[in-house]
Design an enzyme around this catalytic site. Structure first.
Site, PDB file in Angstrom:
ATOM      1  N   CYS A   1       4.739  -5.171  -0.322  1.00  0.00           N
ATOM      2  CA  CYS A   1       5.821  -5.178  -1.302  1.00  0.00           C
ATOM      3  C   CYS A   1       5.379  -4.638  -2.661  1.00  0.00           C
ATOM      4  O   CYS A   1       4.202  -4.707  -3.012  1.00  0.00           O
ATOM      5  CB  CYS A   1       6.330  -6.594  -1.507  1.00  0.00           C
ATOM      6  SG  CYS A   1       6.750  -7.426   0.005  1.00  0.00           S
TER       7      CYS A   1
ATOM      8  N   ARG B   1       2.336   2.120  -0.220  1.00  0.00           N
ATOM      9  CA  ARG B   1       1.811   0.850   0.262  1.00  0.00           C
ATOM     10  C   ARG B   1       2.461   0.411   1.575  1.00  0.00           C
ATOM     11  O   ARG B   1       1.943  -0.481   2.241  1.00  0.00           O
ATOM     12  CB  ARG B   1       2.047  -0.231  -0.800  1.00  0.00           C
ATOM     13  CG  ARG B   1       1.384   0.100  -2.113  1.00  0.00           C
ATOM     14  CD  ARG B   1       1.999  -0.679  -3.232  1.00  0.00           C
ATOM     15  NE  ARG B   1       1.734  -2.082  -3.106  1.00  0.00           N
ATOM     16  CZ  ARG B   1       0.756  -2.709  -3.738  1.00  0.00           C
ATOM     17  NH1 ARG B   1      -0.036  -2.041  -4.542  1.00  0.00           N
ATOM     18  NH2 ARG B   1       0.570  -3.985  -3.585  1.00  0.00           N
TER      19      ARG B   1
ATOM     20  N   TRP C   1       8.151  -5.392   2.295  1.00  0.00           N
ATOM     21  CA  TRP C   1       7.478  -5.315   3.601  1.00  0.00           C
ATOM     22  C   TRP C   1       7.733  -6.681   4.236  1.00  0.00           C
ATOM     23  O   TRP C   1       7.241  -7.695   3.749  1.00  0.00           O
ATOM     24  CB  TRP C   1       5.997  -5.049   3.384  1.00  0.00           C
ATOM     25  CG  TRP C   1       5.213  -4.859   4.641  1.00  0.00           C
ATOM     26  CD1 TRP C   1       5.060  -3.687   5.337  1.00  0.00           C
ATOM     27  CD2 TRP C   1       4.444  -5.841   5.341  1.00  0.00           C
ATOM     28  NE1 TRP C   1       4.246  -3.900   6.427  1.00  0.00           N
ATOM     29  CE2 TRP C   1       3.842  -5.206   6.457  1.00  0.00           C
ATOM     30  CE3 TRP C   1       4.184  -7.201   5.147  1.00  0.00           C
ATOM     31  CZ2 TRP C   1       3.030  -5.877   7.359  1.00  0.00           C
ATOM     32  CZ3 TRP C   1       3.370  -7.866   6.045  1.00  0.00           C
ATOM     33  CH2 TRP C   1       2.802  -7.208   7.140  1.00  0.00           C
TER      34      TRP C   1
ATOM     35  N   ASN D   1       6.809 -10.797  -4.713  1.00  0.00           N
ATOM     36  CA  ASN D   1       5.732 -10.437  -3.772  1.00  0.00           C
ATOM     37  C   ASN D   1       4.976 -11.720  -3.469  1.00  0.00           C
ATOM     38  O   ASN D   1       4.717 -12.501  -4.378  1.00  0.00           O
ATOM     39  CB  ASN D   1       4.729  -9.465  -4.402  1.00  0.00           C
ATOM     40  CG  ASN D   1       5.285  -8.075  -4.550  1.00  0.00           C
ATOM     41  OD1 ASN D   1       6.414  -7.798  -4.145  1.00  0.00           O
ATOM     42  ND2 ASN D   1       4.499  -7.195  -5.135  1.00  0.00           N
ATOM     43  N   GLY D   2       4.553 -11.887  -2.203  1.00  0.00           N
ATOM     44  CA  GLY D   2       3.797 -13.086  -1.840  1.00  0.00           C
ATOM     45  C   GLY D   2       4.545 -13.894  -0.805  1.00  0.00           C
ATOM     46  O   GLY D   2       5.563 -13.444  -0.268  1.00  0.00           O
TER      47      GLY D   2
ATOM     48  N   GLU E   1     -14.051   1.626  14.503  1.00  0.00           N
ATOM     49  CA  GLU E   1     -13.221   2.315  13.516  1.00  0.00           C
ATOM     50  C   GLU E   1     -12.436   3.457  14.173  1.00  0.00           C
ATOM     51  O   GLU E   1     -11.263   3.664  13.857  1.00  0.00           O
ATOM     52  CB  GLU E   1     -14.118   2.821  12.365  1.00  0.00           C
ATOM     53  CG  GLU E   1     -13.424   3.618  11.282  1.00  0.00           C
ATOM     54  CD  GLU E   1     -12.298   2.883  10.569  1.00  0.00           C
ATOM     55  OE1 GLU E   1     -12.118   1.664  10.769  1.00  0.00           O
ATOM     56  OE2 GLU E   1     -11.554   3.542   9.823  1.00  0.00           O
TER      57      GLU E   1
ATOM     58  N   LYS F   1      -8.405   3.590  13.992  1.00  0.00           N
ATOM     59  CA  LYS F   1      -7.650   4.724  13.407  1.00  0.00           C
ATOM     60  C   LYS F   1      -6.609   5.232  14.397  1.00  0.00           C
ATOM     61  O   LYS F   1      -5.467   5.470  14.033  1.00  0.00           O
ATOM     62  CB  LYS F   1      -8.574   5.882  13.050  1.00  0.00           C
ATOM     63  CG  LYS F   1      -9.326   5.882  11.749  1.00  0.00           C
ATOM     64  CD  LYS F   1      -8.565   5.881  10.471  1.00  0.00           C
ATOM     65  CE  LYS F   1      -8.139   4.511  10.066  1.00  0.00           C
ATOM     66  NZ  LYS F   1      -8.967   3.773   9.191  1.00  0.00           N
TER      67      LYS F   1
ATOM     68  N   GLU G   1      -3.697   2.711  14.803  1.00  0.00           N
ATOM     69  CA  GLU G   1      -2.865   2.584  13.604  1.00  0.00           C
ATOM     70  C   GLU G   1      -1.833   3.678  13.476  1.00  0.00           C
ATOM     71  O   GLU G   1      -0.698   3.421  13.094  1.00  0.00           O
ATOM     72  CB  GLU G   1      -3.747   2.663  12.348  1.00  0.00           C
ATOM     73  CG  GLU G   1      -4.466   1.410  12.012  1.00  0.00           C
ATOM     74  CD  GLU G   1      -5.294   1.602  10.755  1.00  0.00           C
ATOM     75  OE1 GLU G   1      -5.157   0.782   9.855  1.00  0.00           O
ATOM     76  OE2 GLU G   1      -6.069   2.563  10.662  1.00  0.00           O
TER      77      GLU G   1
ATOM     78  N   HIS H   1     -19.660  -5.549  31.566  1.00  0.00           N
ATOM     79  CA  HIS H   1     -19.330  -6.984  31.586  1.00  0.00           C
ATOM     80  C   HIS H   1     -17.816  -7.214  31.586  1.00  0.00           C
ATOM     81  O   HIS H   1     -17.365  -8.308  31.268  1.00  0.00           O
ATOM     82  CB  HIS H   1     -19.998  -7.686  30.396  1.00  0.00           C
ATOM     83  CG  HIS H   1     -21.493  -7.571  30.434  1.00  0.00           C
ATOM     84  ND1 HIS H   1     -22.255  -8.249  31.358  1.00  0.00           N
ATOM     85  CD2 HIS H   1     -22.353  -6.829  29.706  1.00  0.00           C
ATOM     86  CE1 HIS H   1     -23.523  -7.937  31.181  1.00  0.00           C
ATOM     87  NE2 HIS H   1     -23.613  -7.076  30.184  1.00  0.00           N
TER      88      HIS H   1
ATOM     89  N   LYS I   1      -0.572  -0.742   2.777  1.00  0.00           N
ATOM     90  CA  LYS I   1      -1.812  -0.266   2.179  1.00  0.00           C
ATOM     91  C   LYS I   1      -2.607  -1.415   1.578  1.00  0.00           C
ATOM     92  O   LYS I   1      -3.825  -1.397   1.558  1.00  0.00           O
ATOM     93  CB  LYS I   1      -1.481   0.767   1.096  1.00  0.00           C
ATOM     94  CG  LYS I   1      -2.681   1.457   0.494  1.00  0.00           C
ATOM     95  CD  LYS I   1      -3.336   2.393   1.492  1.00  0.00           C
ATOM     96  CE  LYS I   1      -4.614   3.009   1.012  1.00  0.00           C
ATOM     97  NZ  LYS I   1      -5.459   3.431   2.141  1.00  0.00           N
TER      98      LYS I   1
HETATM   99  C1  F6R Z   1      -7.115   0.647   8.165  1.00  0.00           C
HETATM  100  C2  F6R Z   1      -6.850  -0.058   6.944  1.00  0.00           C
HETATM  101  C3  F6R Z   1      -6.867  -1.554   6.980  1.00  0.00           C
HETATM  102  C4  F6R Z   1      -7.594  -2.074   5.755  1.00  0.00           C
HETATM  103  C5  F6R Z   1      -7.503  -3.601   5.672  1.00  0.00           C
HETATM  104  C6  F6R Z   1      -8.287  -4.129   4.481  1.00  0.00           C
HETATM  105  O1  F6R Z   1      -6.944   2.009   8.022  1.00  0.00           O
HETATM  106  O2  F6R Z   1      -6.646   0.536   5.934  1.00  0.00           O
HETATM  107  O3  F6R Z   1      -7.453  -2.043   8.146  1.00  0.00           O
HETATM  108  O4  F6R Z   1      -8.923  -1.664   5.830  1.00  0.00           O
HETATM  109  O5  F6R Z   1      -6.169  -3.971   5.534  1.00  0.00           O
HETATM  110  O6  F6R Z   1      -7.823  -3.588   3.299  1.00  0.00           O
HETATM  111  P1  F6R Z   1      -8.724  -3.521   2.011  1.00  0.00           P
HETATM  112  O7  F6R Z   1      -9.860  -2.607   2.311  1.00  0.00           O
HETATM  113  O8  F6R Z   1      -7.820  -2.980   0.936  1.00  0.00           O
HETATM  114  O9  F6R Z   1      -9.192  -4.915   1.730  1.00  0.00           O
END
Ligand code: F6R
Length: 613
Positions: free
Chosen positions: A2, A27, A76, A102-103, A486, A490, A493, A509, A608
């Site tokens: 948000c 975001r 959001w 927000n929250g 990772e 990616k 996501e 396993h 974000k």
């Molecule tokens: C993946 C991604 C998320 C963030 C996670 C932590 O592409 O961006 O998995 O890494 O939400 O966010 P931060 O790094 O802002 O604490």
């Protein structure tokens, strides 16, 4: 996640609200809305979906530009589906209060029951709506709007950043915060609120970062900040050291692709002034622990979420390898619900691109309470985490717009290389020649990343071949195991293809049962300690007819009999390979998602900056 904006003053109001919200769009959100004070009443406009839907709704309301005070929000969804009713602003029962939030309010169910008994009728499924009714309820006992707001805040459990309008107070914009960021912007053309800096940069750089349990009463030409009891506080504004952010794709189709291509420069930036020459010591003046305390550390713990957690796993490997000190890595959301084992002889490192991830903030605060020194590695030196930290290691990746983290992850890795080598210097745990060799190789990495980015044909071919796959498995060992995690994250996501990362030795396993001729297996293997082992795990996968893809720096001919696709990276010491092996995986995920026509920069359901627990 948000976003909040608000303005009081004579400049065009709707233009600011929409422009400010657009700067927070990156975001991730699913509905948007604004409320303005107009002719003794509050007008609310809300729309499901992207900001353009709200823009269309506002067409024909140009007169509203002249309104003097307003708030805006992108939502959001947490409580209740993303629709127009649940979108913010929310208005109280008798339309006396409108607010954006927000929250998460944790005790909203209890409050809702109490308010329902008192006759308040709820429209939405949100936790936010209770706050509007609660403030209106408090207004029954007072004519002081600030007092009514503080009275309601005292009843809330959970996190909030709030922008509030009162129908009967057309001259004041109210704001408050607890465990969610909110800033007040000051200018000679009126005053602003926003949940993050980018929304304000075009308008002012003079800001006050509200602290938890502070309430701001904002007029066109003055600002009063009080604590939750109403005691006036003397808060001095500060100047944000940022230039207006050019949110521009610079000719790339998506921000993600642009940010992937920025990585060579990001590495250079992160090394800048810290490592210029292999013979010089690494400069990490930001780490405020003395050399003596660094030598006496008994334990390091690293706390993070998502991609930052994967960077943390590489950091663990490096520190353990270079200085032999035990390092624990924990997901923040797990850390906060178990006994916190931490003390003054431990160093706790928080890793976060945004510096606003709620779980990580809470976890770091718990570690701090136990006496641990808190070092934060973040891309946002102005964030809550950075402000809470004892030491701050900024990563200089520049503003990252795409929700999927790429360049910030690479810069986090760089921060860990610098930190681990610095610790090795202090502890004299590596031979001098080895240290020098490592520093020299670090300085060569930007060019090697450029080499990968200049030859992406094979990665694109692979993306075309595999974009209809339903599942992927990523395998690796040692320092590349977090890279497998990772790579899988990616892909999930942004393409919504199921993907899992495993330590290659774990395949037999359980996961090996999944393998057949439909399953792509991406193996990350570079010459070094575990090369032969990963190769042998890959052979086992090939024997089950899996479709084999390698990410490697090896020219070994054996690979050709195992892997149909070989994505090459330049040679480097195995210890530095994660910086290189990550890049083809980011690009593979990108090209698959792009081929499938997905919303690469704003994937569904993701945000974000995850400011709620
Ligand atoms: C993946 C991604 C998320 C963030 C996670 C932590 O592409 O961006 O998995 O890494 O939400 O966010 P931060 O790094 O802002 O604490």
């Amino acid at each position: 996640m948000c976003g909040i904006v608000g303005y009081i003053g004579k400049e065009p109001l709707i233009s600011f609200l929409l422009n400010g919200l657009s700067k927070l769009e990156y975001r991730g959100y699913d509905s948007a809305g604004i409320a303005i004070h107009k002719q003794d009443s509050i007008k609310v406009f809300k729309a499901q979906g992207k900001l353009d839907n709200l823009r269309s709704l506002l067409k024909g309301n140009e007169e509203d530009e002249k309104a003097f005070i307003g708030i805006g929000h992108i939502r959001w969804a947490t409580h209740g589906v993303p629709n127009e009713i649940n979108a913010h602003p929310h208005v109280s029962f008798e339309n006396k209060v409108a607010l954006v939030h927000n929250g998460i309010i944790e005790n909203y169910k209890e409050l809702k029951e109490e308010l329902t008994v008192k006759g308040f009728v709820f429209q939405s499924q949100t936790d936010t709506e209770v706050i509007a009714h609660l403030i209106e309820d408090c207004l029954k006992d007072t004519k002081d709007f600030g007092h009514a707001l503080r009275c309601a805040l005292k009843k809330l459990d959970g996190a909030y950043a709030l922008g509030v309008l009162f129908k009967e107070d057309p001259e004041t914009l109210y704001a408050a915060k607890k465990n969610a960021p909110l800033i007040v912007g000051l200018s000679d053309k009126g005053n602003y609120i926003a949940s993050d800096v980018p929304a304000l940069l075009e308008y002012t750089k003079k800001v006050i970062y509200l602290n938890d349990l502070e309430v701001a009463e904002i007029k066109e030409n003055s600002i009063k900040i009080t604590d939750i009891e109403g005691k006036i506080l003397n808060r001095k504004p500060e100047i944000i050291p940022w230039e207006p952010i050019s949110i521009n794709k610079m000719g790339y189709k998506h921000f993600m692709l642009k940010e992937i291509h920025e990585q060579p420069d990001v590495i250079r930036q992160t090394l800048f002034n810290r490592l210029t020459n292999q013979t010089d010591p690494i400069k990490l003046d930001e780490v405020k622990l003395t050399e003596e305390s660094l030598k006496n550390l008994k334990r390091i713990q690293i706390i993070a979420c998502g991609t930052s957690l994967h960077a943390a796993l590489v950091g663990k490997y490096l520190i353990e390898e270079f200085i032999g000190l035990p390092v624990d890595v924990e997901a923040s959301s797990e850390y906060i619900y178990k006994r916190v084992v931490s003390d003054k002889n431990s160093l706790t490192i928080g890793v976060s691109q945004s510096g606003e991830t709620a779980d990580t903030i809470t976890a770091l605060r718990l570690a701090k309470e136990k006496g641990s020194h808190i070092l934060v590695i973040t891309n946002r030196p102005d964030s809550t985490m950075a402000r809470d930290a004892d030491s701050l290691l900024p990563i200089n990746a520049g503003f990252e717009v795409s929700v999927a983290a790429t360049k910030s992850y690479t810069a986090q890795l760089l921060a860990f290389y610098l930190l681990a080598l610095k610790l090795a210097e202090i502890n004299k745990s590596l031979p001098a020649e080895k240290l020098e060799e490592y520093k020299k190789e670090l300085l060569h990495l930007p060019h090697k990343v450029e080499m990968i980015l200049n030859h992406t044909e094979e990665i694109k071919k692979c993306a075309i071949k595999f974009n209809s796959s339903k599942d992927f498995i990523f395998i690796a060992r040692g320092i590349n195991y977090p890279v497998a995690l990772e790579g899988a994250l990616k892909l999930k996501e942004i393409s919504y293809i199921n993907a899992t990362g495993y330590p290659a030795g774990e395949l037999k396993h359980g996961p090996i049962a999944m393998l057949d001729k439909t399953m792509p297996v991406v193996a990350i293997l570079v010459p070094g300690k575990v090369f032969e082992k990963v190769l042998s795990n890959s052979e086992e996968s090939k024997a089950r007819e899996a479709r084999m893809i390698a990410v490697t720096s090896s020219d070994d001919k054996k690979l050709e009999s195992v892997f149909k696709y070989i994505l090459k990276v330049p040679q480097t010491d195995e210890i530095f390979s994660p910086i290189l092996t990550t890049i083809p995986l980011q690009l593979l995920a990108y090209y698959i998602a792009e081929f499938l026509g997905k919303d690469v920069d704003q994937p569904r359901n993701l945000a974000k900056s995850v400011t709620v627990e």
